[in-house]
Design a protein around this motif. Sequence first.
Motif, mmCIF file in Angstrom:
data_model
loop_
_atom_site.group_PDB
_atom_site.id
_atom_site.type_symbol
_atom_site.label_atom_id
_atom_site.label_comp_id
_atom_site.label_asym_id
_atom_site.label_seq_id
_atom_site.Cartn_x
_atom_site.Cartn_y
_atom_site.Cartn_z
ATOM 1 N N LEU A 90 0.829 -1.207 0.000
ATOM 2 C CA LEU A 90 0.000 0.000 0.000
ATOM 3 C C LEU A 90 0.864 1.258 0.000
ATOM 4 N N MET A 91 1.985 1.203 0.715
ATOM 5 C CA MET A 91 2.898 2.352 0.713
ATOM 6 C C MET A 91 3.526 2.542 -0.663
ATOM 7 N N ILE A 92 3.811 1.440 -1.343
ATOM 8 C CA ILE A 92 4.344 1.536 -2.701
ATOM 9 C C ILE A 92 3.310 2.169 -3.626
ATOM 10 N N LEU A 93 2.051 1.769 -3.489
ATOM 11 C CA LEU A 93 0.992 2.365 -4.300
ATOM 12 C C LEU A 93 0.832 3.846 -4.015
ATOM 13 N N ALA A 94 0.901 4.211 -2.722
ATOM 14 C CA ALA A 94 0.785 5.622 -2.351
ATOM 15 C C ALA A 94 1.936 6.431 -2.946
ATOM 16 N N ALA A 95 3.143 5.854 -2.890
ATOM 17 C CA ALA A 95 4.298 6.540 -3.474
ATOM 18 C C ALA A 95 4.128 6.698 -4.984
ATOM 19 N N GLY A 96 3.589 5.661 -5.635
ATOM 20 C CA GLY A 96 3.376 5.727 -7.078
ATOM 21 C C GLY A 96 2.353 6.784 -7.465
ATOM 22 N N LEU A 197 0.529 -3.130 -7.258
ATOM 23 C CA LEU A 197 -0.676 -3.953 -7.441
ATOM 24 C C LEU A 197 -0.340 -5.437 -7.469
ATOM 25 N N GLU A 198 0.763 -5.794 -8.126
ATOM 26 C CA GLU A 198 1.165 -7.198 -8.186
ATOM 27 C C GLU A 198 1.498 -7.739 -6.797
ATOM 28 N N ILE A 199 2.177 -6.923 -5.988
ATOM 29 C CA ILE A 199 2.547 -7.357 -4.635
ATOM 30 C C ILE A 199 1.300 -7.524 -3.774
ATOM 31 N N ILE A 200 0.401 -6.544 -3.834
ATOM 32 C CA ILE A 200 -0.766 -6.592 -2.945
ATOM 33 C C ILE A 200 -1.713 -7.722 -3.343
ATOM 34 N N THR A 201 -1.862 -7.997 -4.620
ATOM 35 C CA THR A 201 -2.711 -9.122 -5.026
ATOM 36 C C THR A 201 -2.098 -10.452 -4.595
ATOM 37 N N GLY A 202 -0.760 -10.524 -4.618
ATOM 38 C CA GLY A 202 -0.093 -11.747 -4.183
ATOM 39 C C GLY A 202 -0.264 -12.008 -2.697
ATOM 40 N N THR A 203 -0.100 -10.966 -1.874
ATOM 41 C CA THR A 203 -0.234 -11.155 -0.425
ATOM 42 C C THR A 203 -1.687 -11.424 -0.025
ATOM 43 N N ILE A 204 -2.622 -10.767 -0.688
ATOM 44 C CA ILE A 204 -4.037 -11.025 -0.388
ATOM 45 C C ILE A 204 -4.402 -12.464 -0.749
ATOM 46 N N SER A 205 -3.849 -12.964 -1.850
ATOM 47 C CA SER A 205 -4.097 -14.358 -2.232
ATOM 48 C C SER A 205 -3.601 -15.314 -1.157
#
Length: 371
Positions: A90-96, A197-205
Motif C-alpha cells: 500500500l505504501m508503494i501504491l501511495a508513493a506511485g 498492485l502485483e505485490i498486494i494481489t499476491g499477499t491477499i491471495s
Amino acid sequence: MKQVRSRSGEITRVSRYGIAVNIVLVLFKAAVGLAAHSIAVVLDAVNNLTDAVSSLITIIGTKLAGKAADRKHPYGHGRIEYIAATLVALMILAAGLTSLKESINKLLHPEALNYTFVSVIVILGALAAKVLLGTYYRRKGTELNSDSLKASGTDALFDAVISLATLISAVVSMTFGLNLEGVLGIVISLLILKAGLEIITGTISRIIGTRTDDALTAKIREVICADPNVRGVYDLILHNYGPETYFGSVHIEVDDNMSAREIDALSRSLAGEIYRSFSVLMTFGIYAANTHNETAVEIRSAVNEITGRFPAIRQVHGFYLEEFARIVSFDILLDYDINDPDTITDVIRLALAERFPDYDFYINIDRDFSE
C-alpha cells in the motif's frame, strides 16, 4: 521455536540495514533536491523516508508474527507477515500515486533545473545504493521466505529506476537545457503502481489461501510412499498459517488386514518423520484396500474402466467393498472446471449398477488441493 526466532532475528537485522541506508539517502537527496530546485529528487528523498518506514513495518510485523499460539489464535500469528507485506505494498501504491501526480504537474508546469556535477555524483551514488539494497532485500526475502522483504526489495529496485531517470534528466538538463522530469516521472510512476498492485494481489491471495508449493507436497508424498505398508497417498491438504507454519491432513491406503495397533504405529511414525523433516503437523486418515476378495478386484477393474471414459476425472482412489452390506465406495478427483459433477457420477453409478445390480455404489467427489 528456535528456528522461528532465528528467522525473525535475521529479517529484523536485514530490515535495520535498510533503515540505516534509507536515512542516509534521505539526508543527501533532500540536500541535493533543494539545492537543484528538483521536485524529482525531493520526492525521491521522501520516498526513501517511506522506505525506512516500510522496513520498520517489516520488523514489527515479523515480531508480532513470531508470537506463540494462544487460546484465541491456536494456529499462531504467522499470517501477520502477510498483512505487513500488504501494508508495504500500500505504501508503494501511495508513493506511485504521489509520484504520478507530481510528475503530471511538473510536465504541465516545468521549472528551470539547477543540477551540478556534485548533484549528479550524489544521485549516481544513490542509484548504486538502491540497486545493492534492493538485490540484497530480494535475495534475503527469498532465502527467508519473507513477502515483506521481497516487497521492500521490489520497492528499492524501483527507487533505483527513479534515481536512474533523475540522473538522465540531470544530464540532459546540464547538456541540452531540456527538462525531462515530467515525462520520465509519469512512466516510472506507472511502473511503480503496477509493481504495487502485483505485490498486494499476491499477499491477499496468501491470506485467502493459495495452492501449496508443489515441491513441498512432492517431498511429503515421497516420505510417506517410502514406507512399505503404504499402498497409496491421496487427498494431501496443507493449510498455511504463515511462511513457516503448516498444518496438514492426508489419506493413506493400507491393507485391510492391518490391526488398529499397526495402523496407529504407522501413522505416528510417519507424522513424526514429516514434522522433523518439514515442520508440518500432519493428521492421517485411512483407506483400507481389499486384499482377499476376488469380487472387489473385479468391481475395481470395472470402476477404472468406466471412469477412464471421462477426461475430467484425474484420479480414482479410496476404493472399498463392504461385502456384508453390499456397498462399494470410492472417490473421484475432478478438474475444477467441471460445473456439474453430479451428471458424471450419475452416469458412472448407472453403468456400474447395470453390471453389478446387487451392490450400491457411493461416489465421493474430490478436488486436487495439491499435486
